[in-house]
Design an enzyme around this catalytic site. Structure first.
Site, PDB file in Angstrom:
ATOM      1  CG  ASP A  56      -1.994  -1.031   1.142  1.00 59.92           C
ATOM      2  OD1 ASP A  56      -2.780  -0.972   0.184  1.00 59.92           O
ATOM      3  OD2 ASP A  56      -2.056  -1.915   2.028  1.00 59.92           O
ATOM      4  CG  HIS A  91      -3.925  -0.113  -3.181  1.00 60.11           C
ATOM      5  ND1 HIS A  91      -4.718  -0.357  -2.060  1.00 60.11           N
ATOM      6  CD2 HIS A  91      -4.567   0.860  -3.880  1.00 60.11           C
ATOM      7  CE1 HIS A  91      -5.764   0.446  -2.089  1.00 60.11           C
ATOM      8  NE2 HIS A  91      -5.694   1.203  -3.165  1.00 60.11           N
ATOM      9  N   GLY A 167      -6.645   4.659   3.468  1.00 64.65           N
ATOM     10  CA  GLY A 167      -5.900   5.573   4.330  1.00 64.65           C
ATOM     11  C   GLY A 167      -5.196   4.882   5.477  1.00 64.65           C
ATOM     12  CG  ASP A 204      -7.232  -3.241   0.245  1.00 64.86           C
ATOM     13  OD1 ASP A 204      -7.129  -3.545   1.445  1.00 64.86           O
ATOM     14  OD2 ASP A 204      -6.411  -2.512  -0.363  1.00 64.86           O
ATOM     15  N   GLY A 205      -9.869  -4.159   2.590  1.00 64.48           N
ATOM     16  CA  GLY A 205     -10.317  -3.333   3.704  1.00 64.48           C
ATOM     17  C   GLY A 205     -11.278  -4.062   4.628  1.00 64.48           C
ATOM     18  N   GLY A 226      -4.996  -7.137   6.133  1.00 61.31           N
ATOM     19  CA  GLY A 226      -3.923  -6.461   6.857  1.00 61.31           C
ATOM     20  C   GLY A 226      -3.949  -6.822   8.325  1.00 61.31           C
TER      21      GLY A 226
HETATM   22  C1  DX5 Z   1      -6.295   0.724   3.102  1.00 63.52           C
HETATM   23  C2  DX5 Z   1      -5.285  -0.191   2.443  1.00 63.52           C
HETATM   24  C3  DX5 Z   1      -5.362  -1.604   2.894  1.00 63.52           C
HETATM   25  C4  DX5 Z   1      -5.629  -1.880   4.292  1.00 63.52           C
HETATM   26  C5  DX5 Z   1      -5.909  -3.294   4.677  1.00 63.52           C
HETATM   27  O1  DX5 Z   1      -6.033   2.021   2.769  1.00 63.52           O
HETATM   28  O2  DX5 Z   1      -5.419  -0.172   1.055  1.00 63.52           O
HETATM   29  O3  DX5 Z   1      -4.731  -2.542   2.091  1.00 63.52           O
HETATM   30  O4  DX5 Z   1      -4.712  -1.275   5.099  1.00 63.52           O
HETATM   31  O5  DX5 Z   1      -5.880  -3.420   6.062  1.00 63.52           O
HETATM   32  P1  DX5 Z   1      -7.060  -4.037   6.920  1.00 63.52           P
HETATM   33  O6  DX5 Z   1      -7.218  -5.469   6.481  1.00 63.52           O
HETATM   34  O7  DX5 Z   1      -6.583  -3.914   8.321  1.00 63.52           O
HETATM   35  O8  DX5 Z   1      -8.309  -3.237   6.659  1.00 63.52           O
HETATM   36 ZN    ZN Z   2      -4.519  -1.781  -0.284  1.00 65.07          ZN
END
Ligand code: DX5
Ligand code: ZN
Length: 265
Positions: A56, A91, A167, A204-205, A226
């Site tokens: 990210d 990303h 973010g 994602d998220g 994440g």
């Molecule tokens: C958000 C990012 C992610 C995110 C994933 O801005 O693109 O890839 O941090 O983390 P989790 O799984 O903790 O939401």
């Molecule tokens: Zn991401």
């Protein structure tokens, strides 16, 4: 070669990523990792069976909270650490992906995912990435309609649906992304059925063990995880096992069978 755990090439356009024990590929976001320990975290992820890393990139301008994460130098180090067999995507949550995409290709990523909200000439960026042998992915914010990506689907290797406002890690999953995700699933299935590209569908998220099966049922093939993978509660292997158990080998199998039959024609 970029193989998944069942020995299939992740770089091919074949949609046959489903014949392994789990139909959804889990890829870690490292935002909740200790950056001083990243090498060890990568080793731990690979030992747990991870073969796709999601990186990210935030430039301090584009995301609402103005965060800076990391750039090409760190990505290059990660590529060197994980070796050539692991699939690496970045990303890009940056204002100027059209200017600096090539730095990420040079750093060794297999796939660049750009935000459609931040790019003016989407066909040109896709063509540029493909000209360097890099896969092209497009991502859209929760508030952005699928119509911003659908006209480009035939040329995209991946579509990423954000299920949080980008973010930071650790935010709550937005289940209201179901309609948009199913819209992409259906458009991609039609594209494959008519002999077109097997564009992958990623989310994602906020993905964790409790909602992994839910997004698999929506038709997601790759889920970024994440805080659900890299946390103080367990090792990556333990957290991954919990998610895979929640997914189960049978989850989403009807949909998968349909797509496999297209692939085998
Ligand atoms: C958000 C990012 C992610 C995110 C994933 O801005 O693109 O890839 O941090 O983390 P989790 O799984 O903790 O939401
Ligand atoms: Zn991401």
């Amino acid at each position: 070669m970029h193989l998944n755990s069942t020995g299939q090439d992740l770089r091919t356009e074949s949609p046959s990523l489903y014949s392994g024990a789990y139909q959804v590929i889990i890829t870690p976001s490292i935002l909740t990792a200790n950056f001083c320990e990243l090498g060890k975290t990568m080793d731990e992820a690979l030992a747990a069976g991870i073969n796709w890393i999601h990186l990210d990139v935030m430039d301090g301008n584009w995301v609402v909270n103005r965060t800076i994460t990391f750039g090409p130098a760190l990505i290059k180090s990660i590529r060197e650490r994980v070796g050539p067999a692991v699939f690496v995507d970045c990303h890009l949550m940056v204002t100027n992906a059209e200017e600096n995409w090539e730095q990420y290709v040079d750093a060794g990523v297999d796939l660049v995912i750009f935000h459609v909200e931040a790019v003016n000439d989407i066909p040109a960026l896709i063509a540029n990435l493909h000209s360097r042998g890099c896969q092209a992915g497009a991502v859209l914010n929760p508030a952005t309609d699928a119509s911003s990506i659908l006209p480009h689907l035939a040329d995209l290797d991946l579509v990423l649906v954000m299920s949080v406002v980008p973010g930071k890690g650790g935010q709550s999953f937005m289940a209201e992304m179901e309609g948009k995700t199913r819209e992409f699933r259906s458009a991609i299935d039609s594209q494959i059925a008519s002999g077109g590209r097997a564009t992958k569908l990623m989310i994602d998220g906020g993905i964790k063990a409790h909602n992994a099966a839910q997004v698999a049922e929506w038709g997601i093939e790759v889920a970024v995880v994440g805080s659900g993978l890299i946390n103080d509660k367990g090792t990556i292997a333990e957290n991954l096992a919990e998610i895979q158990e929640a997914l189960g080998p049978e989850k989403g199998s009807r949909r998968m069978d349909e797509r496999e039959s297209h692939a085998n024609r």
